[in-house]
Scaffold this motif. Structure first.
Motif: not given
Length: 78
Positions: A3-9, A18-19
């Protein structure tokens, strides 16, 4: 499949991350400097483009080549 991680780093290491996480909407709404910097940048791009086109025109390149030739290969020696 994974599954893909959907939360930001927690900390964006790459420039694109960063952008992507930069709070553009917040700065646009609360910072007059950011807003006018963006507007001024957009308005100045056509002016800078026109100056660049004029400075690299074939006529101007020829004139500067003649000036440099005289300067480096002996034009007016005393």
């Amino acid at each position: 499949m994974a599954e893909e991680a959907s939360r930001p780093m927690k900390y964006p290491y790459t420039m694109s991350a960063k952008m992507a996480q930069f709070p553009y909407k917040f700065y646009w709404k609360h910072s007059w400097g950011f807003k006018y910097w963006v507007i001024a940048s957009i308005l100045c791009v056509p002016v800078f483009y026109k100056i660049q086109k004029l400075s690299y025109s074939p006529n101007n390149v020829k004139v500067w080549a003649e000036i440099r030739h005289k300067e480096f290969h002996g034009g007016d020696h005393h």
